[in-house]
Design a protein around this motif. Structure first.
Motif, PDB file in Angstrom:
ATOM      1  N   GLY A 140       0.841  -1.193   0.000  1.00 28.57           N
ATOM      2  CA  GLY A 140       0.000   0.000   0.000  1.00 28.57           C
ATOM      3  C   GLY A 140       0.873   1.238   0.000  1.00 28.57           C
ATOM      4  N   VAL A 141       0.425   2.263   0.688  1.00 32.27           N
ATOM      5  CA  VAL A 141       1.186   3.507   0.780  1.00 32.27           C
ATOM      6  C   VAL A 141       1.869   3.557   2.145  1.00 32.27           C
ATOM      7  N   PRO A 142       3.221   3.475   2.202  1.00 32.30           N
ATOM      8  CA  PRO A 142       3.915   3.506   3.503  1.00 32.30           C
ATOM      9  C   PRO A 142       3.709   4.849   4.200  1.00 32.30           C
ATOM     10  N   LYS A 143       3.424   4.784   5.511  1.00 35.32           N
ATOM     11  CA  LYS A 143       3.202   6.002   6.292  1.00 35.32           C
ATOM     12  C   LYS A 143       4.304   6.222   7.326  1.00 35.32           C
ATOM     13  N   MET A 144       4.642   5.199   8.073  1.00 35.12           N
ATOM     14  CA  MET A 144       5.705   5.334   9.075  1.00 35.12           C
ATOM     15  C   MET A 144       6.233   3.975   9.483  1.00 35.12           C
ATOM     16  N   LEU A 145       7.442   3.984  10.038  1.00 37.67           N
ATOM     17  CA  LEU A 145       8.065   2.780  10.571  1.00 37.67           C
ATOM     18  C   LEU A 145       7.921   2.753  12.084  1.00 37.67           C
ATOM     19  N   GLU A 146       7.775   1.577  12.637  1.00 32.32           N
ATOM     20  CA  GLU A 146       7.860   1.407  14.083  1.00 32.32           C
ATOM     21  C   GLU A 146       9.254   1.840  14.527  1.00 32.32           C
ATOM     22  N   SER A 147       9.365   2.430  15.711  1.00 32.60           N
ATOM     23  CA  SER A 147      10.645   2.978  16.172  1.00 32.60           C
ATOM     24  C   SER A 147      11.746   1.923  16.206  1.00 32.60           C
ATOM     25  N   TYR A 148      11.434   0.694  16.630  1.00 35.05           N
ATOM     26  CA  TYR A 148      12.442  -0.365  16.676  1.00 35.05           C
ATOM     27  C   TYR A 148      12.917  -0.712  15.270  1.00 35.05           C
ATOM     28  N   THR A 149      11.969  -0.747  14.339  1.00 31.10           N
ATOM     29  CA  THR A 149      12.321  -1.029  12.943  1.00 31.10           C
ATOM     30  C   THR A 149      13.193   0.077  12.373  1.00 31.10           C
ATOM     31  N   ALA A 150      12.863   1.332  12.701  1.00 29.42           N
ATOM     32  CA  ALA A 150      13.655   2.467  12.207  1.00 29.42           C
ATOM     33  C   ALA A 150      15.089   2.388  12.711  1.00 29.42           C
ATOM     34  N   THR A 151      15.269   1.964  13.978  1.00 31.75           N
ATOM     35  CA  THR A 151      16.616   1.805  14.534  1.00 31.75           C
ATOM     36  C   THR A 151      17.363   0.691  13.830  1.00 31.75           C
ATOM     37  N   MET A 152      16.665  -0.403  13.559  1.00 32.25           N
ATOM     38  CA  MET A 152      17.279  -1.528  12.853  1.00 32.25           C
ATOM     39  C   MET A 152      17.721  -1.106  11.455  1.00 32.25           C
ATOM     40  N   CYS A 153      16.906  -0.317  10.789  1.00 29.35           N
ATOM     41  CA  CYS A 153      17.256   0.143   9.439  1.00 29.35           C
ATOM     42  C   CYS A 153      18.459   1.086   9.466  1.00 29.35           C
ATOM     43  N   ALA A 154      18.557   1.900  10.526  1.00 35.37           N
ATOM     44  CA  ALA A 154      19.650   2.872  10.608  1.00 35.37           C
ATOM     45  C   ALA A 154      20.966   2.226  11.012  1.00 35.37           C
ATOM     46  N   GLU A 155      20.926   1.202  11.894  1.00 31.85           N
ATOM     47  CA  GLU A 155      22.143   0.616  12.432  1.00 31.85           C
ATOM     48  C   GLU A 155      22.441  -0.779  11.887  1.00 31.85           C
ATOM     49  N   SER A 156      21.456  -1.376  11.193  1.00 29.78           N
ATOM     50  CA  SER A 156      21.593  -2.743  10.669  1.00 29.78           C
ATOM     51  C   SER A 156      21.936  -3.738  11.777  1.00 29.78           C
ATOM     52  N   TRP A 157      21.396  -3.498  12.933  1.00 33.13           N
ATOM     53  CA  TRP A 157      21.647  -4.395  14.072  1.00 33.13           C
ATOM     54  C   TRP A 157      20.479  -4.286  15.038  1.00 33.13           C
ATOM     55  N   GLY A 158      20.064  -5.443  15.583  1.00 28.36           N
ATOM     56  CA  GLY A 158      18.946  -5.436  16.528  1.00 28.36           C
ATOM     57  C   GLY A 158      18.009  -6.585  16.232  1.00 28.36           C
ATOM     58  N   ARG A 159      16.751  -6.405  16.568  1.00 32.68           N
ATOM     59  CA  ARG A 159      15.774  -7.456  16.319  1.00 32.68           C
ATOM     60  C   ARG A 159      15.526  -7.561  14.818  1.00 32.68           C
TER      61      ARG A 159
END
Length: 324
Positions: A140-159
């Motif tokens: 669909g149309v992306p609106k926002m990322l969950e904060s944990y997902t955003a951190t994972m995308c920025a650092e490539s590490w985490g859940r």
């Protein structure tokens, strides 16, 4: 009191002065509703007081038809609250609109609605904001990322079990269940393909005939109208057959309302306080809440907010997509 003005097709005309008086009282008001079955009042009450007080929320109530009303101290605070949306309560979106004296309270046909989506088996190479956005765009149309997902995308590490995003889906198409992702090899010789499975935290009712959210095909008003018209025609034919055979009963139809003692039973005049009991012996929670509503409405404009419920609503901190 008699109406001083007459309008064709109306029995009563409310004086303009009364409308202005109510409008002043209901300044900075939003009304909201849920698609399908509404959430219980204590859940909405707790969520609103936990999340919207910072915007100046001062009072809230619910009417007997399941519409919620939220009063804010200032128009600016109300606008800021709307701007920070869309808002989800226990993963279910609440449809919010500004109230006015001329508005007709009804659930409109919704063609697009935001839902939280989990994407399973996303390859690590796609764990960037651009990669997740590309996958989400096929849903669909992306609106926002969950904060944990955003951190994972920025650092490539985490859940890394799944990214989670708020995506606006359209009623004109079936909900996507999977997305195939191709990952190019670094040497430029081909691609590897991975099937990303899609899970929805909440799925709205969807009618493929009307292409709207809010009801399903088997409860579509259009199809029911066709059935009712057919049944009405059949009943008319049956009635004509009964009349022609002189089998129509002319006895007093109100006799069936009497009990064994001759009293009229089964009818209660006035406000009904009795709660509905289901076949499993449990009380219908919706009916019980509606009875509670009448006191809330009477005190809405003259008293403060109700005490916070112990039942919690769900809120999720998140990061909006740059293209949202």
């Amino acid at each position: 009191m008699e109406s001083t003005e007459t309008i064709d097709g109306a029995d009563v005309v409310i004086p303009l002065s009364s409308v202005k008086q109510v409008t002043d009282r209901y300044a900075n008001i939003l009304y909201g509703y849920f698609l399908g079955k509404r959430l219980a009042f204590p859940v909405v009450d707790f969520f609103a007081k936990s999340n919207w007080v910072k915007y100046g929320l001062s009072r809230l109530m619910m009417n007997a038809n399941g519409f919620f009303f939220f009063k804010f101290k200032t128009n600016e605070g109300m606008d800021n609250m709307l701007e920070d949306g869309p808002w989800m309560i226990r993963n279910v979106p609440i449809i919010l609109k500004e109230w006015s004296a001329s508005v007709k309270l009804e659930k409109e046909d919704i063609k697009a609605i935001p839902v939280w989506v989990k994407m399973h088996d996303v390859p690590l190479a796609a764990y960037t904001e651009d990669g997740i956005s590309l996958v989400a765009s096929k849903i669909g149309v992306p609106k926002m990322l969950e904060s944990y997902t955003a951190t994972m995308c920025a650092e490539s590490w985490g859940r890394s079990s799944y990214p989670r995003a708020l995506i606006e889906v359209q009623a004109g198409a079936d909900l996507k269940r999977s997305v195939t992702v191709a990952i190019p090899s670094l040497d430029g010789n081909g691609y590897s393909k991975v099937e990303v499975k899609i899970e929805y935290d909440w799925e709205p009712l969807r009618c493929s005939s009307c292409c709207v959210f809010g009801h399903e095909d088997n409860s579509c008003p259009k199809s029911h109208q066709v059935v009712l018209n057919g049944e009405a025609g059949k009943m008319g034919d049956d009635f004509q057959s009964l009349r022609s055979s002189n089998q129509v009963s002319t006895s007093n139809p109100f006799v069936v309302l009497k009990d064994d003692n001759g009293d009229q039973g089964g009818i209660t005049v006035g406000r009904v306080e009795k709660k509905v009991t289901q076949s499993n012996g449990k009380q219908d929670s919706d009916e019980e809440e509606v009875v509670e509503v009448y006191n809330e409405t009477n005190e809405f404009m003259t008293s403060g907010t109700r005490p916070s419920s112990s039942r919690a609503g769900a809120s999720t901190s998140s990061t909006k997509f740059s293209n949202g």
